[in-house]
Design a protein around this motif. Structure first.
Motif, PDB file in Angstrom:
ATOM      1  N   LEU B  64       0.904  -1.260  -0.113  1.00  0.00           N
ATOM      2  CA  LEU B  64       0.030   0.049   0.052  1.00  0.00           C
ATOM      3  C   LEU B  64       0.901   0.982   0.120  1.00  0.00           C
ATOM      4  O   LEU B  64       0.377   2.334  -0.196  1.00  0.00           O
ATOM      5  N   LEU B  65       2.191   0.937   0.134  1.00  0.00           N
ATOM      6  CA  LEU B  65       3.121   2.124   0.172  1.00  0.00           C
ATOM      7  C   LEU B  65       3.333   2.600  -1.284  1.00  0.00           C
ATOM      8  O   LEU B  65       4.436   3.420  -1.615  1.00  0.00           O
ATOM      9  N   GLY B  66       3.051   1.754  -1.965  1.00  0.00           N
ATOM     10  CA  GLY B  66       3.362   1.886  -3.751  1.00  0.00           C
ATOM     11  C   GLY B  66       4.160   0.990  -4.188  1.00  0.00           C
ATOM     12  O   GLY B  66       4.243   0.519  -5.323  1.00  0.00           O
ATOM     13  N   GLY B  67       4.736   0.063  -3.536  1.00  0.00           N
ATOM     14  CA  GLY B  67       5.779  -0.940  -4.192  1.00  0.00           C
ATOM     15  C   GLY B  67       5.155  -2.368  -4.389  1.00  0.00           C
ATOM     16  O   GLY B  67       3.690  -2.181  -4.102  1.00  0.00           O
ATOM     17  N   ASP B  68       5.848  -3.246  -4.732  1.00  0.00           N
ATOM     18  CA  ASP B  68       4.855  -4.606  -4.906  1.00  0.00           C
ATOM     19  C   ASP B  68       5.718  -5.588  -4.222  1.00  0.00           C
ATOM     20  O   ASP B  68       7.323  -5.246  -4.351  1.00  0.00           O
ATOM     21  N   VAL B  69       5.563  -6.517  -3.577  1.00  0.00           N
ATOM     22  CA  VAL B  69       6.280  -7.988  -3.343  1.00  0.00           C
ATOM     23  C   VAL B  69       5.711  -9.049  -4.055  1.00  0.00           C
ATOM     24  O   VAL B  69       4.580  -8.961  -4.570  1.00  0.00           O
ATOM     25  N   CYS B  70       6.681 -10.010  -4.516  1.00  0.00           N
ATOM     26  CA  CYS B  70       5.984 -11.286  -5.196  1.00  0.00           C
ATOM     27  C   CYS B  70       6.902 -12.514  -4.679  1.00  0.00           C
ATOM     28  O   CYS B  70       8.160 -12.348  -4.591  1.00  0.00           O
ATOM     29  N   LEU B  71       6.261 -13.571  -4.071  1.00  0.00           N
ATOM     30  CA  LEU B  71       7.028 -14.785  -3.848  1.00  0.00           C
ATOM     31  C   LEU B  71       7.227 -15.502  -5.041  1.00  0.00           C
ATOM     32  O   LEU B  71       6.489 -15.475  -6.051  1.00  0.00           O
ATOM     33  N   ALA B  72       8.372 -16.203  -5.166  1.00  0.00           N
ATOM     34  CA  ALA B  72       8.946 -16.806  -6.338  1.00  0.00           C
ATOM     35  C   ALA B  72       9.589 -18.236  -5.976  1.00  0.00           C
ATOM     36  O   ALA B  72      10.369 -18.051  -4.701  1.00  0.00           O
ATOM     37  N   ALA B  73       9.565 -19.289  -6.517  1.00  0.00           N
ATOM     38  CA  ALA B  73      10.440 -20.482  -6.370  1.00  0.00           C
ATOM     39  C   ALA B  73      11.113 -20.906  -7.394  1.00  0.00           C
ATOM     40  O   ALA B  73      10.847 -21.033  -8.616  1.00  0.00           O
ATOM     41  N   ILE B  74      12.354 -21.648  -7.270  1.00  0.00           N
ATOM     42  CA  ILE B  74      12.785 -22.212  -8.173  1.00  0.00           C
ATOM     43  C   ILE B  74      13.017 -23.582  -7.631  1.00  0.00           C
ATOM     44  O   ILE B  74      13.607 -23.900  -6.498  1.00  0.00           O
ATOM     45  N   ALA B  75      13.304 -24.592  -8.555  1.00  0.00           N
ATOM     46  CA  ALA B  75      13.789 -26.074  -8.408  1.00  0.00           C
ATOM     47  C   ALA B  75      15.023 -26.195  -8.888  1.00  0.00           C
ATOM     48  O   ALA B  75      15.606 -26.061  -9.950  1.00  0.00           O
ATOM     49  N   VAL B  76      15.924 -26.065  -7.587  1.00  0.00           N
ATOM     50  CA  VAL B  76      17.292 -26.050  -8.004  1.00  0.00           C
ATOM     51  C   VAL B  76      18.087 -27.334  -7.941  1.00  0.00           C
ATOM     52  O   VAL B  76      17.898 -28.079  -7.065  1.00  0.00           O
ATOM     53  N   PRO B  77      18.745 -27.732  -8.889  1.00  0.00           N
ATOM     54  CA  PRO B  77      19.631 -28.816  -8.767  1.00  0.00           C
ATOM     55  C   PRO B  77      20.570 -28.904  -7.727  1.00  0.00           C
ATOM     56  O   PRO B  77      21.185 -27.773  -7.546  1.00  0.00           O
ATOM     57  N   PRO B  78      20.509 -29.817  -6.645  1.00  0.00           N
ATOM     58  CA  PRO B  78      21.118 -29.701  -5.416  1.00  0.00           C
ATOM     59  C   PRO B  78      22.825 -29.222  -5.584  1.00  0.00           C
ATOM     60  O   PRO B  78      23.156 -28.648  -4.944  1.00  0.00           O
ATOM     61  N   GLU B  79      23.321 -29.962  -6.774  1.00  0.00           N
ATOM     62  CA  GLU B  79      24.586 -29.605  -6.636  1.00  0.00           C
ATOM     63  C   GLU B  79      24.997 -28.288  -7.153  1.00  0.00           C
ATOM     64  O   GLU B  79      25.946 -27.359  -7.179  1.00  0.00           O
ATOM     65  N   ARG B  80      24.104 -27.298  -7.720  1.00  0.00           N
ATOM     66  CA  ARG B  80      24.150 -26.112  -7.957  1.00  0.00           C
ATOM     67  C   ARG B  80      23.600 -25.052  -7.009  1.00  0.00           C
ATOM     68  O   ARG B  80      23.479 -23.682  -7.194  1.00  0.00           O
ATOM     69  N   PHE B  81      23.078 -25.409  -5.930  1.00  0.00           N
ATOM     70  CA  PHE B  81      22.133 -24.842  -4.984  1.00  0.00           C
ATOM     71  C   PHE B  81      22.969 -23.671  -4.402  1.00  0.00           C
ATOM     72  O   PHE B  81      22.620 -22.657  -4.426  1.00  0.00           O
ATOM     73  N   TYR B  98      14.797 -18.421   1.341  1.00  0.00           N
ATOM     74  CA  TYR B  98      14.694 -19.525   2.172  1.00  0.00           C
ATOM     75  C   TYR B  98      14.959 -20.923   1.340  1.00  0.00           C
ATOM     76  O   TYR B  98      14.349 -20.932   0.284  1.00  0.00           O
ATOM     77  N   GLU B  99      15.704 -21.746   2.023  1.00  0.00           N
ATOM     78  CA  GLU B  99      15.696 -23.283   1.425  1.00  0.00           C
ATOM     79  C   GLU B  99      14.590 -23.922   1.919  1.00  0.00           C
ATOM     80  O   GLU B  99      14.493 -23.537   3.365  1.00  0.00           O
ATOM     81  N   ARG B 100      13.883 -24.917   1.322  1.00  0.00           N
ATOM     82  CA  ARG B 100      12.847 -25.296   1.835  1.00  0.00           C
ATOM     83  C   ARG B 100      12.856 -26.922   1.318  1.00  0.00           C
ATOM     84  O   ARG B 100      13.444 -27.253   0.193  1.00  0.00           O
ATOM     85  N   THR B 101      12.139 -27.654   2.034  1.00  0.00           N
ATOM     86  CA  THR B 101      11.943 -29.021   1.756  1.00  0.00           C
ATOM     87  C   THR B 101      11.073 -29.459   0.685  1.00  0.00           C
ATOM     88  O   THR B 101       9.750 -30.022   0.994  1.00  0.00           O
ATOM     89  N   HIS B 102      11.380 -29.309  -0.565  1.00  0.00           N
ATOM     90  CA  HIS B 102      10.509 -29.693  -1.795  1.00  0.00           C
ATOM     91  C   HIS B 102      11.256 -29.803  -2.755  1.00  0.00           C
ATOM     92  O   HIS B 102      12.430 -29.028  -3.157  1.00  0.00           O
ATOM     93  N   ALA B 103      10.822 -30.329  -4.031  1.00  0.00           N
ATOM     94  CA  ALA B 103      11.605 -30.220  -5.437  1.00  0.00           C
ATOM     95  C   ALA B 103      11.847 -28.667  -5.643  1.00  0.00           C
ATOM     96  O   ALA B 103      12.822 -28.109  -6.153  1.00  0.00           O
ATOM     97  N   LEU B 104      10.549 -27.875  -5.473  1.00  0.00           N
ATOM     98  CA  LEU B 104      11.128 -26.243  -5.440  1.00  0.00           C
ATOM     99  C   LEU B 104      11.515 -25.950  -4.139  1.00  0.00           C
ATOM    100  O   LEU B 104      10.996 -25.831  -3.111  1.00  0.00           O
ATOM    101  N   ASN B 105      13.028 -25.793  -4.214  1.00  0.00           N
ATOM    102  CA  ASN B 105      13.803 -25.927  -2.904  1.00  0.00           C
ATOM    103  C   ASN B 105      14.360 -24.454  -2.655  1.00  0.00           C
ATOM    104  O   ASN B 105      14.866 -24.227  -1.539  1.00  0.00           O
ATOM    105  N   MET B 106      14.039 -23.606  -3.432  1.00  0.00           N
ATOM    106  CA  MET B 106      14.479 -22.165  -3.045  1.00  0.00           C
ATOM    107  C   MET B 106      12.988 -21.146  -3.240  1.00  0.00           C
ATOM    108  O   MET B 106      12.540 -21.174  -4.253  1.00  0.00           O
ATOM    109  N   TRP B 107      13.100 -20.535  -2.174  1.00  0.00           N
ATOM    110  CA  TRP B 107      11.783 -19.723  -2.207  1.00  0.00           C
ATOM    111  C   TRP B 107      12.290 -18.410  -1.675  1.00  0.00           C
ATOM    112  O   TRP B 107      12.937 -17.947  -0.742  1.00  0.00           O
ATOM    113  N   PHE B 108      11.883 -17.429  -2.465  1.00  0.00           N
ATOM    114  CA  PHE B 108      12.125 -16.013  -2.271  1.00  0.00           C
ATOM    115  C   PHE B 108      11.418 -14.948  -2.455  1.00  0.00           C
ATOM    116  O   PHE B 108      10.357 -15.191  -3.230  1.00  0.00           O
TER     117      PHE B 108
END
Lengths: 158, 150
Positions: B64-81, B98-108
Motif C-alpha cells: 500500500l506504500l506503492g511498491g510490490d512484492v512477489c513470492l517466487a520459487a525455483i527447483a534448483v539442482p542440489p549440486e548448483r544450490f 529460504y531453502e525449503r523441503t520440496h523439489a521447489l527448494n528455493m523460495w524468495f
C-alpha cells in the motif's frame, strides 16, 4: 495513496518508534510537525491498511520459534475464498494467501504460514488445519525452511 | 529456548498490535498490561536490545506504500544450490530467501518500489541461472496476523 508527509512519517518510523514517554511527540519534533498531526495521520494510515498494526514486532527465531512451516493446500477454486477466510482466522496461522498453481509441479493454491518451537508442533497444527478443511483439501504439504539464505527488512524510501 | 520473564511475555503476547495513538501510549498500554509506564518502556527496550523484538512500532504494508512484492520459487539442482543462491541474493530486490523441503527448494521474495521491476528481476534471474522461476504473486490475502504466542 500516501502524500509526502506520510512518506516522511514512514521513513522516520520504519525502524521503530522512539522508546520514550511521548514517542509521537519525538517523531513530530524530528519532522517539524505537531504531535496531533502525527497521531491523526497514523490513525488514518492504520484505518486505510497502510499500517497493518502498531506494537511489538517479534523476531520469531530469537523467541525460539525456529520451526517455520509453509503449509500449502490444493482446494477447489470455488471454495478457496471461504476456506482461506476460515484458515486465515486461526491463531496458529500468521499469514494466509491464495496464489496461482504451477501444474504439474505445484498443485497448491492456498498458502498458510505456521510457526512453532519444533517441527512436530508445526506438523500437529497443520494436521488440525487438515481436519478443519476436511475432504475439500484434495492434497496438502508442509515445506519447512532448512536454511535462511537471505533476510533483509523491506526498506521504503522516503 | 530463550528465557522469557512474565513481563516480557505480557509485552510480546499483549502488545503485537493496538499500541495506543495517544500522547502517553506507554502509560496507557501499560495500564492494560498491569505495568507502569517506565516498566513498559524498559521492557520493550530490553526486548529490542536482546533482539527478541525486531523493532517496536508501526508494521507498514509495503504494497500500500506503492511498491510490490512477489513470492517466487525455483527447483534448483542440489549440486548448483549454493551458486544459484548467490546469483539470486545478488539482486538487491530480493528481501528474503529460504531453502525449503520440496523439489521447489528455493523460495524468495522479490520486492520493488516500482511494480514493473518484479518481472524484470525474475527475467534476469532466469537468464543468469538458466532455471525457471515460478512466480507466485498473491491472488488474495485472507488475513495477515503476523502474531505469535510465546
Amino acid at each position: 495513496m500516501l502524500d509526502s508527509i506520510d512518506r516522511r512519517i514512514v521513513a522516520a518510523t520504519q525502524a521503530g518508534l522512539p522508546l520514550v514517554r511521548e514517542p509521537y511527540r519525538a517523531v513530530a519534533e524530528k519532522l517539524d510537525l505537531d504531535q496531533a498531526e502525527i497521531i491523526a495521520r497514523l490513525r488514518r494510515l492504520l484505518d486505510e491498511g497502510a499500517i497493518r498494526r502498531i506494537g511489538a514486532i517479534p523476531n520469531h527465531y530469537a523467541l525460539g520459534l525456529t520451526a517455520n512451516g509453509m503449509s500449502v493446500w490444493d482446494v477447489a477454486d470455488k471454495a478457496v475464498a471461504d476456506i482461506g477466510a476460515r484458515i486465515g482466522a486461526l491463531d496458529e496461522v500468521t499469514h494466509c494467501y491464495e496464489r496461482p498453481r504451477h501444474l504439474p509441479l505445484w498443485p497448491y493454491n492456498l498458502f498458510a504460514m505456521v510457526h512453532g518451537h519444533t517441527r512436530e508442533e508445526v506438523r500437529a497444527k497443520v494436521e488440525r488445519i487438515a481436519r478443519l478443511i476436511g475432504p475439500a483439501a484434495r492434497a496438502h504439504d508442509v515445506l519447512f525452511s532448512t536454511r535462511i539464505l537471505k533476510k533483509t527488512g523491506l526498506r521504503i524510501a522516503a | 529456548m530463550p528465557v522469557i520473564d512474565p513481563t516480557e511475555k505480557a509485552i510480546i503476547n499483549g502488545l503485537q498490535g493496538g499500541f495506543p495513538l495517544t500522547p502517553r501510549p506507554f502509560r496507557d498500554a501499560g495500564a492494560e498490561l498491569g505495568l507502569s509506564e517506565g516498566e513498559l518502556i524498559n521492557g520493550v527496550r530490553d526486548l529490542v536490545g536482546a533482539g527478541q523484538l525486531s523493532r517496536f512500532g508501526p508494521l507498514w504494508n509495503a504494497e500500500l506504500l506503492g511498491g510490490d512484492v512477489c513470492l517466487a520459487a525455483i527447483a534448483v539442482p542440489p549440486e548448483r544450490f549454493d551458486e544459484v543462491a548467490e546469483q539470486v541474493n545478488a539482486h538487491p530486490e530480493i528481501a528474503h530467501n529460504y531453502e525449503r523441503t520440496h523439489a521447489l527448494n528455493m523460495w524468495f521474495v522479490v520486492s520493488a518500489d516500482d511494480p514493473r521491476r518484479i518481472a524484470e528481476v525474475i527475467a534476469e534471474i532466469e537468464a543468469e541461472t538458466g532455471l525457471s522461476v515460478h512466480a507466485m504473486p498473491k491472488v488474495k490475502e485472507f488475513f495477515v496476523g503476523f502474531r505469535v504466542e510465546v
